[in-house]
Scaffold this active site. Structure first.
Site, PDB file in Angstrom:
ATOM      1  N   ARG A  21      42.303  36.950  31.967  1.00 25.78           N
ATOM      2  CA  ARG A  21      40.933  36.794  32.476  1.00 25.78           C
ATOM      3  C   ARG A  21      40.010  36.176  31.427  1.00 25.78           C
ATOM      4  NH1 ARG A  21      39.073  42.402  34.349  1.00 25.78           N
ATOM      5  NH2 ARG A  21      40.340  42.902  32.548  1.00 25.78           N
ATOM      6  N   ASN A  39      41.128  40.847  37.950  1.00 23.47           N
ATOM      7  CA  ASN A  39      42.442  41.429  38.185  1.00 23.47           C
ATOM      8  C   ASN A  39      42.451  42.027  39.580  1.00 23.47           C
ATOM      9  OD1 ASN A  39      43.531  40.873  35.665  1.00 23.47           O
ATOM     10  ND2 ASN A  39      43.077  42.878  34.823  1.00 23.47           N
TER      11      ASN A  39
END
Length: 94
Positions: A21, A39
């Site tokens: 990320r 996520n």
């Protein structure tokens, strides 16, 4: 004319716990894209990329590799609506 597009990308493989990320935020911002990354509880990473078509396509290609510790198994891309705003952010797990 500046061709723009927005896509949803669902990245599978070993993509959680490997800084995927944070890497995505950095890479998307370098390309001047808007959108977000998060996520998912199923172990995938989901992102929306919006901006100039060439930069969006380049970002999607980069997602196939990801950060050094990632082991990307696949990247599924579908059209998306453009997100509101002009920034790229990391969101909470969904």
């Amino acid at each position: 004319m500046n061709d723009t597009k927005a896509v949803n990308a669902l990245i599978s493989g070993k993509v959680q716990g490997v800084w995927y990320r944070a890497w995505t935020v950095d890479e998307a911002r370098k390309r001047g894209l808007a959108g977000w990354v998060r996520n998912r509880k199923d172990g995938t990473v989901e992102a929306v990329f919006a901006g100039p078509a060439e930069q969006v396509d380049d970002m999607v290609q980069a997602c196939h590799q990801g950060p050094p510790l990632a082991k990307v198994a696949g990247v599924a891309v579908t059209p998306a609506s453009s997100p509101h705003g002009e920034s790229f952010e990391q969101r909470s797990t969904y």
